[in-house]
Design a protein around this motif. Structure first.
Motif: not given
Length: 123
Positions: A43, A63, A89-90
């Motif tokens: 990413k 987020s 997702e962190d």
């Protein structure tokens, strides 16, 4: 010699907490805004939060709002990122960076970067 050194990363279970630190040296810390970024495998790098040295204004990416808190101790030349309610997702490498303070929460340009600290959120 300018240095930004991150610490405090590690492995934590979902819902857990970590506090990252970014220790600065070699420049006039008070005059610089500090940002936290993260990059997960595959990413692009993402801006997470930043804080002005002059005004104390803060910014958070949507987020992490309500879960992360940025703070700074100018006497210790250190910026902290308190991360609560962590989610898988962190998971990423977290970097801090410094740029000239323009009074806004985030510098327009970052001149100095740390080496990063790994945060892994997994059960």
């Amino acid at each position: 010699q300018v240095q930004l050194v991150e610490s405090g990363g590690g492995l934590v279970q979902p819902g857990g907490s970590l506090r990252l630190s970014c220790a600065a040296s070699g420049f006039t810390f008070d005059y610089y805004g500090i940002g936290w970024f993260r990059q997960a495998p595959g990413k692009e790098r993402e801006g997470v939060s930043c804080i002005s040295g002059a005004t104390g204004k803060e910014y958070y990416v949507e987020s992490v709002k309500g879960r992360f808190t940025i703070s700074r101790d100018n006497a210790k030349k250190t910026v902290y990122l308190q991360m609560n309610s962590l989610k898988p997702e962190d998971t990423a490498v977290y970097y801090c960076a410094a740029g000239s303070d323009n009074g806004s929460a985030c510098p327009k340009t970052y001149y100095y970067w740390g080496q990063g600290t790994q945060v892994t959120v997994s059960s």
